[in-house]
Design a protein around this motif. Sequence first.
Motif, PDB file in Angstrom:
ATOM      1  N   ARG A  92      97.631 -37.659  52.478  1.00  0.00           N
ATOM      2  CA  ARG A  92      97.677 -37.048  53.804  1.00  0.00           C
ATOM      3  C   ARG A  92      97.804 -35.531  53.715  1.00  0.00           C
ATOM      4  O   ARG A  92      97.203 -34.798  54.498  1.00  0.00           O
ATOM      5  N   ALA A  93      98.614 -35.062  52.755  1.00  0.00           N
ATOM      6  CA  ALA A  93      98.819 -33.618  52.598  1.00  0.00           C
ATOM      7  C   ALA A  93      97.530 -32.921  52.204  1.00  0.00           C
ATOM      8  O   ALA A  93      97.241 -31.818  52.683  1.00  0.00           O
ATOM      9  N   VAL A  94      96.751 -33.567  51.342  1.00  0.00           N
ATOM     10  CA  VAL A  94      95.487 -32.965  50.890  1.00  0.00           C
ATOM     11  C   VAL A  94      94.484 -32.909  52.037  1.00  0.00           C
ATOM     12  O   VAL A  94      93.790 -31.909  52.217  1.00  0.00           O
ATOM     13  N   SER A  95      94.417 -33.959  52.841  1.00  0.00           N
ATOM     14  CA  SER A  95      93.459 -33.957  53.945  1.00  0.00           C
ATOM     15  C   SER A  95      93.864 -32.963  55.026  1.00  0.00           C
ATOM     16  O   SER A  95      93.006 -32.412  55.715  1.00  0.00           O
ATOM     17  N   GLN A  96      95.162 -32.698  55.168  1.00  0.00           N
ATOM     18  CA  GLN A  96      95.608 -31.686  56.129  1.00  0.00           C
ATOM     19  C   GLN A  96      95.277 -30.277  55.658  1.00  0.00           C
ATOM     20  O   GLN A  96      95.176 -29.360  56.467  1.00  0.00           O
ATOM     21  N   LYS A  97      95.107 -30.096  54.351  1.00  0.00           N
ATOM     22  CA  LYS A  97      94.744 -28.793  53.799  1.00  0.00           C
ATOM     23  C   LYS A  97      93.281 -28.446  54.050  1.00  0.00           C
ATOM     24  O   LYS A  97      92.847 -27.344  53.747  1.00  0.00           O
ATOM     25  N   GLY A  98      92.496 -29.389  54.554  1.00  0.00           N
ATOM     26  CA  GLY A  98      91.089 -29.127  54.831  1.00  0.00           C
ATOM     27  C   GLY A  98      90.158 -29.617  53.749  1.00  0.00           C
ATOM     28  O   GLY A  98      88.974 -29.314  53.769  1.00  0.00           O
ATOM     29  N   ILE A  99      90.685 -30.374  52.788  1.00  0.00           N
ATOM     30  CA  ILE A  99      89.852 -30.949  51.732  1.00  0.00           C
ATOM     31  C   ILE A  99      89.532 -32.387  52.132  1.00  0.00           C
ATOM     32  O   ILE A  99      90.423 -33.158  52.462  1.00  0.00           O
ATOM     33  N   ARG A 100      88.230 -32.722  52.100  1.00  0.00           N
ATOM     34  CA  ARG A 100      87.813 -34.052  52.528  1.00  0.00           C
ATOM     35  C   ARG A 100      88.010 -35.070  51.424  1.00  0.00           C
ATOM     36  O   ARG A 100      87.613 -34.829  50.279  1.00  0.00           O
ATOM     37  N   VAL A 101      88.615 -36.202  51.752  1.00  0.00           N
ATOM     38  CA  VAL A 101      88.836 -37.280  50.786  1.00  0.00           C
ATOM     39  C   VAL A 101      87.650 -38.229  50.869  1.00  0.00           C
ATOM     40  O   VAL A 101      87.390 -38.833  51.908  1.00  0.00           O
ATOM     41  N   ILE A 102      86.915 -38.346  49.745  1.00  0.00           N
ATOM     42  CA  ILE A 102      85.713 -39.179  49.716  1.00  0.00           C
ATOM     43  C   ILE A 102      86.078 -40.639  49.502  1.00  0.00           C
ATOM     44  O   ILE A 102      85.676 -41.514  50.250  1.00  0.00           O
ATOM     45  N   SER A 103      86.860 -40.900  48.441  1.00  0.00           N
ATOM     46  CA  SER A 103      87.194 -42.287  48.116  1.00  0.00           C
ATOM     47  C   SER A 103      88.613 -42.362  47.570  1.00  0.00           C
ATOM     48  O   SER A 103      89.129 -41.396  47.014  1.00  0.00           O
ATOM     49  N   ILE A 104      89.230 -43.523  47.745  1.00  0.00           N
ATOM     50  CA  ILE A 104      90.574 -43.780  47.233  1.00  0.00           C
ATOM     51  C   ILE A 104      90.497 -44.999  46.331  1.00  0.00           C
ATOM     52  O   ILE A 104      90.051 -46.065  46.754  1.00  0.00           O
ATOM     53  N   THR A 105      90.903 -44.828  45.070  1.00  0.00           N
ATOM     54  CA  THR A 105      90.870 -45.911  44.092  1.00  0.00           C
ATOM     55  C   THR A 105      92.272 -46.152  43.568  1.00  0.00           C
ATOM     56  O   THR A 105      92.982 -45.206  43.243  1.00  0.00           O
ATOM     57  N   ASP A 106      92.670 -47.420  43.476  1.00  0.00           N
ATOM     58  CA  ASP A 106      93.972 -47.762  42.912  1.00  0.00           C
ATOM     59  C   ASP A 106      93.762 -48.218  41.474  1.00  0.00           C
ATOM     60  O   ASP A 106      93.094 -49.213  41.226  1.00  0.00           O
ATOM     61  N   ALA A 107      94.320 -47.469  40.523  1.00  0.00           N
ATOM     62  CA  ALA A 107      94.156 -47.778  39.107  1.00  0.00           C
ATOM     63  C   ALA A 107      95.501 -48.091  38.461  1.00  0.00           C
ATOM     64  O   ALA A 107      95.742 -47.743  37.312  1.00  0.00           O
ATOM     65  N   THR A 108      96.374 -48.757  39.215  1.00  0.00           N
ATOM     66  CA  THR A 108      97.702 -49.087  38.697  1.00  0.00           C
ATOM     67  C   THR A 108      97.578 -50.142  37.604  1.00  0.00           C
ATOM     68  O   THR A 108      96.841 -51.117  37.751  1.00  0.00           O
TER      69      THR A 108
END
Length: 123
Positions: A92-108
């Motif tokens: 959320r913090a990164v998207s508020q900075k104006g950087i677009r989030v393309i994909s989210i991957t969980d690699a746990t």
Amino acid sequence: MIKKIKRTIVTGIMHVKATFNNTIITISDLNGNTLSWASAGSVGFKGSRKSTPFASQRAADKAASIARDLYGLRRLEVVLRGSGPGREPSIRAVSQKGIRVISITDATYVPYNGCRPPKRRRV
């Protein structure tokens, strides 16, 4: 003296390692070369406050602003590792900075019945 060349990298990868004690955020280019990094401890939190969602938000904020200002980063792929409290607030913090989030991957990492668990805690 060698002149430093300013690179412009449009797309990068943000690796979020969210443990129960700390959150480490590394932003790299698509080849895996580190552009910027920050952790809840490096931002100035100590002790049990390092493991809060707010601390991970501040760490992601710092890493994203460095990557955006120095390299002109505009898009990010997010790779999440671990199950700490700082997973979602960092995105959320990164998207508020104006950087677009393309994909989210969980690699746990999930053990396939690997190590023997520690003895049960007696209080």
